[in-house]
Design a protein around this motif. Structure first.
Motif, PDB file in Angstrom:
ATOM      1  N   PHE A 173     -41.096  26.269  27.137  1.00 58.41           N
ATOM      2  CA  PHE A 173     -41.048  24.952  27.771  1.00 58.41           C
ATOM      3  C   PHE A 173     -41.488  23.896  26.778  1.00 58.41           C
ATOM      4  CE2 PHE A 173     -43.354  21.488  29.855  1.00 58.41           C
ATOM      5  CZ  PHE A 173     -42.354  20.979  30.677  1.00 58.41           C
ATOM      6  N   ALA A 174     -40.801  22.766  26.765  1.00 62.98           N
ATOM      7  CA  ALA A 174     -41.163  21.659  25.874  1.00 62.98           C
ATOM      8  C   ALA A 174     -41.023  20.344  26.624  1.00 62.98           C
ATOM      9  CB  ALA A 174     -40.282  21.653  24.633  1.00 62.98           C
ATOM     10  N   SER A 175     -41.911  19.410  26.314  1.00 69.38           N
ATOM     11  CA  SER A 175     -41.891  18.093  26.962  1.00 69.38           C
ATOM     12  C   SER A 175     -42.165  17.020  25.924  1.00 69.38           C
ATOM     13  CB  SER A 175     -42.954  18.028  28.068  1.00 69.38           C
ATOM     14  OG  SER A 175     -42.994  16.737  28.651  1.00 69.38           O
ATOM     15  N   ALA A 176     -41.415  15.923  25.999  1.00 71.77           N
ATOM     16  CA  ALA A 176     -41.629  14.768  25.122  1.00 71.77           C
ATOM     17  C   ALA A 176     -41.544  13.503  25.976  1.00 71.77           C
ATOM     18  CB  ALA A 176     -40.608  14.724  24.003  1.00 71.77           C
ATOM     19  N   ASN A 177     -42.496  12.594  25.785  1.00 65.92           N
ATOM     20  CA  ASN A 177     -42.585  11.386  26.600  1.00 65.92           C
ATOM     21  C   ASN A 177     -42.710  10.174  25.695  1.00 65.92           C
ATOM     22  OD1 ASN A 177     -43.005  12.704  29.431  1.00 65.92           O
ATOM     23  ND2 ASN A 177     -44.463  13.740  28.098  1.00 65.92           N
ATOM     24  N   PHE A 178     -41.964   9.124  26.014  1.00 66.51           N
ATOM     25  CA  PHE A 178     -41.867   7.964  25.151  1.00 66.51           C
ATOM     26  C   PHE A 178     -42.080   6.673  25.940  1.00 66.51           C
ATOM     27  CE2 PHE A 178     -39.231  11.321  23.524  1.00 66.51           C
ATOM     28  CZ  PHE A 178     -39.434  11.312  22.154  1.00 66.51           C
ATOM     29  N   MET A 179     -42.637   5.669  25.261  1.00 66.97           N
ATOM     30  CA  MET A 179     -42.701   4.309  25.783  1.00 66.97           C
ATOM     31  C   MET A 179     -42.431   3.349  24.638  1.00 66.97           C
ATOM     32  SD  MET A 179     -43.015   1.972  28.044  1.00 66.97           S
ATOM     33  CE  MET A 179     -43.610   2.782  29.519  1.00 66.97           C
ATOM     34  N   ILE A 180     -41.379   2.530  24.784  1.00 64.97           N
ATOM     35  CA  ILE A 180     -40.991   1.546  23.775  1.00 64.97           C
ATOM     36  C   ILE A 180     -41.129   0.149  24.383  1.00 64.97           C
ATOM     37  CG2 ILE A 180     -39.182   0.731  22.232  1.00 64.97           C
ATOM     38  CD1 ILE A 180     -40.007   3.530  21.553  1.00 64.97           C
ATOM     39  N   VAL A 181     -41.841  -0.722  23.693  1.00 67.61           N
ATOM     40  CA  VAL A 181     -42.028  -2.107  24.131  1.00 67.61           C
ATOM     41  C   VAL A 181     -41.469  -3.027  23.053  1.00 67.61           C
ATOM     42  CG1 VAL A 181     -43.690  -3.883  24.786  1.00 67.61           C
ATOM     43  CG2 VAL A 181     -44.082  -1.510  25.464  1.00 67.61           C
ATOM     44  N   THR A 182     -40.710  -4.029  23.458  1.00 61.22           N
ATOM     45  CA  THR A 182     -40.121  -4.975  22.505  1.00 61.22           C
ATOM     46  C   THR A 182     -40.579  -6.394  22.816  1.00 61.22           C
ATOM     47  OG1 THR A 182     -38.134  -5.391  23.837  1.00 61.22           O
ATOM     48  CG2 THR A 182     -38.077  -3.520  22.304  1.00 61.22           C
ATOM     49  N   TYR A 183     -40.610  -7.224  21.782  1.00 56.65           N
ATOM     50  CA  TYR A 183     -40.900  -8.643  21.957  1.00 56.65           C
ATOM     51  C   TYR A 183     -39.796  -9.444  21.292  1.00 56.65           C
ATOM     52  CZ  TYR A 183     -43.213 -13.148  22.071  1.00 56.65           C
ATOM     53  OH  TYR A 183     -43.500 -14.471  22.307  1.00 56.65           O
TER      54      TYR A 183
END
Length: 532
Positions: free
Chosen positions: A200-210
């Protein structure tokens, strides 16, 4: 190559963590080294200087797309912009004003026109206004708010957009398991390939732009991203929480030139390994030669020149990841903020390409070829006792072509595609000396499932002849290549929600050496991908 299915990192691009060949990722790892202090790029000063040089340019947004594409030219056709609506098309077509007879009073006609305009704005504005806030400069676009689970519930996204802030987050989860009997189950610590034990593998991302275009910086944008990953088999990379990207982007001369610099993951900037937006090619042949990934961002400056809306050339000066592989890079620099790691040098990359997006009667076409040169000091596979040496390199060529459109007037990107990839690197410094792939895939094959993807991929990974000969000299069972055939179906279940299932047969799933019990694998693949 190994089991494949899903968007974004073995890595997203990134396809899911299982997407990286288990054998390949095993071959990229080595012993760790020490740390160096990291430096942070002065974005504010640079943005100010660049701003002063382009005040006369007009800022413009990014056209949304549900398939890989770099920033479009202002000269792009209207038909292209219509085609590029997000995958989970929650946006309806603009309303049309009702036909009124000449006898209808002017005031009533005006009221009808205003009502139609209001309906049009309501249909478009809730999603189109965010287009300029999606990360720019990549060869693919992440989904817009229409294809997220939260869209604009509670008005949070709108409130942030009002002050120039955009965001996209996603979670990828994958599972692989060898279905063949006598699969040589082992302890997790001694696992040799993805799926040998249920993995099992998990990857979590959060990208914020201005958005900096509000200050008259042409397409200007600052991007900040973080990533968290976990796997029950850590050979592709140990668990981490750290930087995914920290970048500045802008264009010059009517988008003829695109500049992006900072801590970048060039896996998402070059080669185009995620065809169809969901499933992708194995990229281990490029990672071993230093290209940065979602889990291993490094300082880089990328410059792209668009000769016209279709023909381009893109170059990068990137700090290489560790020559001992992604595992060592993450171990030495888990946060991703360090300027460098031991033995790492400079990677130069150049890619030339031709990209024509689907339009009615015009099939989607993407041709690209690239080379890379790395000054990092690698261990010689010809004689490991020798001092480390520089001069590593890689090359690749890839093509994808739409052969048939099953909804040319409605959604031209729907249809049947084919493609291939060829990647290579010197056998004396790289355990993977060649990678070859053929692919056939269909986007929106069924009218009732216009956003689903079906893919059939065959690949062959060639191992370094020097590493193979060394293993044979020690009396080990060794193989010179790994062959895989993979079929997947990825369903778009709801806005922002995808699920995939597939089977992958792999001959010699381990890296170079094997046992009689590990010569074959038939992996069941299951994945989920959720955007918010």
């Amino acid at each position: 190559m190994e089991p494949k299915n899903a968007v974004l990192d073995c890595r997203l691009a990134t396809a899911l963590p299982w997407r990286c060949s288990a054998a390949a990722v095993h071959s990229l790892n080595s012993k760790p080294g020490g740390k160096q202090r990291g430096l942070v790029i002065a974005f504010s000063l640079t943005a100010f200087l660049l701003n002063n040089s382009v005040l006369a340019q007009t800022a413009s947004g990014v056209d949304p797309t549900n398939h890989p594409v770099d920033q479009p030219s202002k000269r792009q056709k209207a038909s292209d912009r219509v085609e590029e609506l997000p995958i989970g098309r929650a946006m309806s077509s603009p309303a049309t004003a009702p036909a009124l007879s000449p006898g209808v009073p002017f005031e009533k006609r005006a009221n009808a026109d205003r009502a139609a305009q209001t309906r049009t704005q309501k249909a478009i504005a809730p999603f189109a206004r965010y287009d300029n806030l999606r990360e720019k400069g990549l060869w693919f676009n992440t989904p817009g708010p229409a294809d997220t689970i939260d869209q604009d519930k509670g008005g949070v996204r709108s409130a942030l957009a009002d002050v120039g802030i955009g965001y996209i987050g996603w979670t990828q989860n994958s599972f692989a398991n060898n279905l063949l009997p006598n699969a040589a189950r082992n302890t997790i610590a001694n696992q040799l390939y993805m799926g040998q034990n249920p993995t099992f593998a998990s990857a979590n991302f959060m990208i914020v732009t201005y958005d900096l275009s509000r200050f008259s910086i042409s397409d200007g944008q600052i991007v900040l991203g973080v990533e968290q990953q976990h796997s029950t088999w850590d050979r592709p990379g140990p668990d981490r929480v750290g930087l995914n990207t920290l970048a500045y982007y802008q264009t010059f001369f009517d988008r003829t030139i695109e500049l992006k610099f900072g801590y970048l993951r060039n896996q998402n900037e070059f080669a185009g390994t995620l065809f169809g937006g969901i499933t992708g090619s194995n990229m281990a042949a490029l990672l071993q030669a230093g290209m940065s990934t979602n889990a291993t961002p490094t300082p880089a400056v990328n410059l792209k020149y668009n000769f016209d809306p279709r023909l381009y050339n893109k170059v990068s000066v990137q700090r290489s990841i560790s020559p001992d592989g992604p595992y060592v890079q993450i171990t030495e620099n888990p946060t991703g903020l360090n300027w460098s790691t031991p033995y790492a040098g400079i990677l130069l990359v150049d890619e030339a390409g031709y990209k024509s997006k689907a339009a009615p009667g015009l099939p989607d076409t993407w041709l690209r070829a690239g080379v890379g040169f790395n000054s990092s000091r690698y261990t010689s596979l010809m004689d490991p006792s020798r001092r480390r040496e520089g001069g590593n390199s890689f090359h690749y060529i890839a093509a994808d072509r739409q052969f048939w459109q099953n909804d040319a007037d409605g959604t031209p990107s729907r249809g049947i595609y084919g493609g291939f990839s060829i990647m290579g690197a010197p056998a004396d410094l790289n355990r993977i000396s060649g990678y070859y792939e053929l692919r056939l895939y269909a986007r929106g094959a069924f009218d009732g499932r216009p956003s689903d993807l079906i893919a059939l991929v065959a690949s062959n990974t060639s191992w370094s002849k020097f590493a193979v000969d060394a293993a044979l000299a020690k009396g080990q069972l060794a193989h010179r290549d790994t062959t895989a055939i993979t079929g997947t179906y990825t369903a778009h279940l709801a806005p922002g929600i995808y699920a995939g299932v597939g089977l992958s047969y792999i001959h010699n799933p381990t890296s170079i050496t094997h046992t009689h019990q590990t010569e074959h694998a038939l992996n069941l693949l299951v994945s989920t991908l959720i955007f918010f």
